[in-house]
Design a protein around this motif. Structure first.
Motif, PDB file in Angstrom:
ATOM      1  N   TYR A  41      42.789  39.317  67.483  1.00 42.03           N
ATOM      2  CA  TYR A  41      41.329  39.306  67.525  1.00 42.03           C
ATOM      3  C   TYR A  41      40.864  38.132  68.380  1.00 42.03           C
ATOM      4  N   ALA A  42      39.754  38.326  69.106  1.00 37.21           N
ATOM      5  CA  ALA A  42      39.156  37.264  69.920  1.00 37.21           C
ATOM      6  C   ALA A  42      37.657  37.447  69.932  1.00 37.21           C
ATOM      7  N   GLU A  43      36.916  36.330  69.950  1.00 37.48           N
ATOM      8  CA  GLU A  43      35.461  36.394  69.987  1.00 37.48           C
ATOM      9  C   GLU A  43      34.894  35.172  70.698  1.00 37.48           C
ATOM     10  N   LEU A  44      33.654  35.300  71.141  1.00 36.68           N
ATOM     11  CA  LEU A  44      32.892  34.167  71.647  1.00 36.68           C
ATOM     12  C   LEU A  44      32.204  33.488  70.469  1.00 36.68           C
ATOM     13  N   LEU A  45      32.277  32.167  70.441  1.00 35.92           N
ATOM     14  CA  LEU A  45      31.829  31.439  69.260  1.00 35.92           C
ATOM     15  C   LEU A  45      30.333  31.153  69.250  1.00 35.92           C
ATOM     16  N   ASP A  46      29.676  31.215  70.396  1.00 37.53           N
ATOM     17  CA  ASP A  46      28.240  30.970  70.390  1.00 37.53           C
ATOM     18  C   ASP A  46      27.451  32.189  69.927  1.00 37.53           C
ATOM     19  N   SER A  47      28.034  33.377  70.074  1.00 39.45           N
ATOM     20  CA  SER A  47      27.316  34.598  69.729  1.00 39.45           C
ATOM     21  C   SER A  47      28.013  35.439  68.671  1.00 39.45           C
ATOM     22  N   GLY A  48      29.302  35.194  68.429  1.00 38.44           N
ATOM     23  CA  GLY A  48      30.070  36.051  67.535  1.00 38.44           C
ATOM     24  C   GLY A  48      30.500  37.347  68.176  1.00 38.44           C
ATOM     25  N   VAL A  64      40.681  33.581  63.130  1.00 38.44           N
ATOM     26  CA  VAL A  64      39.514  33.352  63.976  1.00 38.44           C
ATOM     27  C   VAL A  64      38.318  32.911  63.139  1.00 38.44           C
ATOM     28  N   ALA A  65      38.194  33.441  61.927  1.00 39.50           N
ATOM     29  CA  ALA A  65      37.127  32.963  61.038  1.00 39.50           C
ATOM     30  C   ALA A  65      37.289  31.473  60.748  1.00 39.50           C
ATOM     31  N   LEU A  66      38.532  31.032  60.528  1.00 35.47           N
ATOM     32  CA  LEU A  66      38.809  29.609  60.326  1.00 35.47           C
ATOM     33  C   LEU A  66      38.419  28.809  61.563  1.00 35.47           C
ATOM     34  N   LEU A  67      38.833  29.272  62.736  1.00 35.72           N
ATOM     35  CA  LEU A  67      38.530  28.564  63.972  1.00 35.72           C
ATOM     36  C   LEU A  67      37.026  28.521  64.222  1.00 35.72           C
ATOM     37  N   ASP A  68      36.334  29.615  63.934  1.00 34.23           N
ATOM     38  CA  ASP A  68      34.880  29.662  64.074  1.00 34.23           C
ATOM     39  C   ASP A  68      34.222  28.664  63.122  1.00 34.23           C
ATOM     40  N   ALA A 126      31.082  17.238  63.275  1.00 36.14           N
ATOM     41  CA  ALA A 126      31.760  15.948  63.165  1.00 36.14           C
ATOM     42  C   ALA A 126      33.273  16.087  63.082  1.00 36.14           C
ATOM     43  N   LEU A 127      33.765  17.285  62.751  1.00 32.94           N
ATOM     44  CA  LEU A 127      35.203  17.476  62.559  1.00 32.94           C
ATOM     45  C   LEU A 127      35.870  18.215  63.708  1.00 32.94           C
ATOM     46  N   PHE A 128      35.111  19.019  64.424  1.00 38.22           N
ATOM     47  CA  PHE A 128      35.708  19.870  65.455  1.00 38.22           C
ATOM     48  C   PHE A 128      36.484  19.080  66.516  1.00 38.22           C
ATOM     49  N   PRO A 129      35.967  17.953  67.038  1.00 39.84           N
ATOM     50  CA  PRO A 129      36.744  17.238  68.064  1.00 39.84           C
ATOM     51  C   PRO A 129      38.128  16.816  67.587  1.00 39.84           C
ATOM     52  N   VAL A 130      38.216  16.379  66.338  1.00 42.81           N
ATOM     53  CA  VAL A 130      39.511  15.973  65.789  1.00 42.81           C
ATOM     54  C   VAL A 130      40.409  17.185  65.596  1.00 42.81           C
ATOM     55  N   PHE A 131      39.829  18.270  65.101  1.00 47.55           N
ATOM     56  CA  PHE A 131      40.602  19.480  64.818  1.00 47.55           C
ATOM     57  C   PHE A 131      41.214  20.048  66.094  1.00 47.55           C
ATOM     58  N   VAL A 132      40.398  20.210  67.129  1.00 44.06           N
ATOM     59  CA  VAL A 132      40.901  20.818  68.358  1.00 44.06           C
ATOM     60  C   VAL A 132      41.852  19.874  69.091  1.00 44.06           C
ATOM     61  N   ALA A 133      41.687  18.562  68.906  1.00 43.35           N
ATOM     62  CA  ALA A 133      42.552  17.600  69.596  1.00 43.35           C
ATOM     63  C   ALA A 133      44.001  17.700  69.151  1.00 43.35           C
ATOM     64  N   VAL A 168      50.171  32.900  67.279  1.00 46.48           N
ATOM     65  CA  VAL A 168      49.423  31.909  68.042  1.00 46.48           C
ATOM     66  C   VAL A 168      47.951  32.025  67.675  1.00 46.48           C
ATOM     67  N   GLY A 169      47.282  30.892  67.639  1.00 42.90           N
ATOM     68  CA  GLY A 169      45.847  30.865  67.414  1.00 42.90           C
ATOM     69  C   GLY A 169      45.258  29.662  68.102  1.00 42.90           C
ATOM     70  N   GLY A 170      44.007  29.768  68.535  1.00 39.92           N
ATOM     71  CA  GLY A 170      43.406  28.614  69.181  1.00 39.92           C
ATOM     72  C   GLY A 170      42.087  28.948  69.845  1.00 39.92           C
TER      73      GLY A 170
END
Length: 491
Positions: free
Chosen positions: A55-62, A385-389, A396-403, A443-445
């Motif tokens: 599954y894949a999606e755009l995160l600004d629009s879903g 993908v729900a977790l990643l979204d 405040a957490l996303f920069p650390v998570f994706v890093a 794989v996920g990301g």
């Protein structure tokens, strides 16, 4: 699915609806191909006999960019570590530090600690020999030169933790790996012994063996490594355990004039390894112990005061190491920390499932470990993908998570350098691998599109049975990279 049709992740067909399609048609394969919009290369692997969820999606629009049986429950392997990292960040925040202490109720008289010294393990997943050196220096700085009592390693928070995978159960008696380390709240160096192997004095001479944190190995070593003049270096190692004592058996060859090699093998008892580390460091610091060393599950007594303490690295730094190197020990210890005092693997699994259950539209999940070593763990590509979204929207957490994830173009794991240069530079991913009882590649990301929009994706491949058809990263990641690269280019 009609050409050009898109839907939001929140409108993914419910499980009952998908089941009805399969029951009515009796053709699960047809339903899977019809649902493969956006993942043509991945779908080709599915038709070779693998179970696939994508599954894949755009995160600004879903907006959905592609799906292939997105709700199918499969083993995520080490992609599970994304759940562990996210749950830890939400529980404690990026700057949280775990504290390890040396405590005692005894008085210090003329440089003598009159009573037991207790190592109170704080469940720090990243404690190293350097941290233990700092603990011992804290004692020396207090003027302590002798302990008239025992040195106890207290693993009252959790440990020794029961094994729930074949790898870890077998590793209680022997291991040829580092990833199958046992679990405890009082551990050091990721519950791995480490020795450094250097060439001997000349061809035919035995190799020289030292500890990685000092001149002496911390556990007995059988050295069957020979120095050779040519032919390269090839060292094999096995840790065996008998009578409660670990032993490293080394064999092979090391080329004269070459650099030292570090060899890591999991220990059978992390608390005993912690005690061996403390004993060596105390000897080096000139601190004698009269009462011996032992492990205990009893908490420190009331009234014990802190004689020395070390705060571990901030959580954000620990998560980068855990995710970049897919460190199973760190992930499972963090999951046990989430479960709290007296934690078991079942408690850790419940804590992770509860976290995943709190994520909007995640769907069913059954994570049996924080590391993904448990082959019966299950989630879906839509769930990942729900977790990643969810984490993308935690400002405040996303920069650390994706890093903590890897860009294939320069990540430490070279096997992920697949696909186009655009793909390798535009994604941050976590991979997962299992080979038994069936092969798993997952794989996920995240990805950035050509117009700068953020997207998320997950693809999981599971073999249906042991053996052929073979499942390798060359085929699987190449297919995934092809599909995601198209999404990146088209948006």
């Amino acid at each position: 699915m009609p050409s050009g049709f898109v839907y939001h992740r929140r409108s993914l067909p419910p499980l009952r609806f998908l089941a009805a399609i399969v029951i009515v048609t009796g053709l699960a394969g047809v339903a899977g191909r019809a649902d493969a919009e956006g993942f043509p290369a991945t779908a080709e692997l599915a038709e070779r006999g693998f179970e696939v969820s994508a599954y894949a999606e755009l995160l600004d629009s879903g907006e959905s960019l592609g799906s292939l049986t997105p709700r199918q429950m499969l083993s995520p392997a080490s992609v599970s570590k994304l759940y562990t990292a996210a749950a830890a960040l939400e529980r404690w925040g990026p700057q949280h530090r775990f504290t390890t202490e040396l405590v005692s109720r005894g008085a210090i008289v003329d440089g003598v600690l009159q009573g037991d010294l207790i190592l109170d393990g704080g469940g720090d997943p990243g404690m190293t020999s350097r941290d233990y050196w700092l603990l011992v220096q804290g004692l020396a700085n207090r003027g302590i030169r002798r302990i008239d009592g025992r040195v106890l390693a207290s693993q009252w928070r959790f440990g020794p933790v029961e094994c729930v995978t074949t790898d870890r159960c077998n590793a209680r008696s022997r291991s040829r790996h580092a990833f199958d380390a046992q679990l405890s709240s009082t551990a050091v160096d990721f519950a791995n012994w480490c020795v450094e192997v250097s060439p001997g004095s000349g061809a035919g001479a035995p190799a020289q063996i030292a500890g990685c944190a000092g001149p002496r190995p911390l556990t007995p070593v059988v050295n069957n490594v020979t120095t050779v003049s040519s032919g390269g270096t090839a060292i094999s190692a096995e840790r065996t355990t008998a009578g409660g004592e670990d032993r490293l058996v080394l064999s092979g060859r090391i080329e004269a004039g070459s650099w030292p090699r570090s060899v890591y093998r999991s220990s059978a008892d992390p608390a005993r390894q912690s005690l061996a580390t403390l004993q060596s460091l105390m000897e080096d610091a000139g601190i004698a112990v009269t009462g011996g060393f032992a492990a205990t599950a009893t908490p420190p007594p009331g009234g014990a005061r802190v004689l020395s303490a070390v705060d571990g690295e901030p959580l954000q730094e620990q998560l980068t190491r855990m995710l970049n190197y897919s460190n199973n020990f760190m992930a499972d210890v963090l999951a046990l920390d989430l479960a709290g005092e007296g934690a078991t693997m079942a408690g850790a699994a419940a804590a992770l499932d509860a976290f995943a259950g709190s994520i909007p539209d995640h769907g069913p999940v059954n994570l049996l470990s924080g590391s993904g070593l448990t082959p019966d763990s299950r989630t879906s590509a839509a769930g990942v993908v729900a977790l990643l979204d969810h984490m993308y929207h935690q400002t405040a957490l996303f920069p650390v998570f994706v890093a903590g994830m890897q860009a294939p173009v320069n990540g430490p794991m070279t096997f992920i350098r697949r696909g186009s240069e655009r793909f390798q530079r535009s994604v941050m991913i976590k991979t997962g691998t299992l080979n038994e009882p069936v092969p798993v590649r997952a794989v996920g990301g995240y990805f950035r599109t050509a117009s700068g929009r953020w997207g998320a994706f997950s693809v999981m491949f599971n073999g249906r049975r042991p053996g052929p058809p073979w499942l390798n990263w060359t085929d699987t990641l190449t297919a995934v990279a092809s599909d995601i690269d198209t999404m990146i280019a088209n948006h």
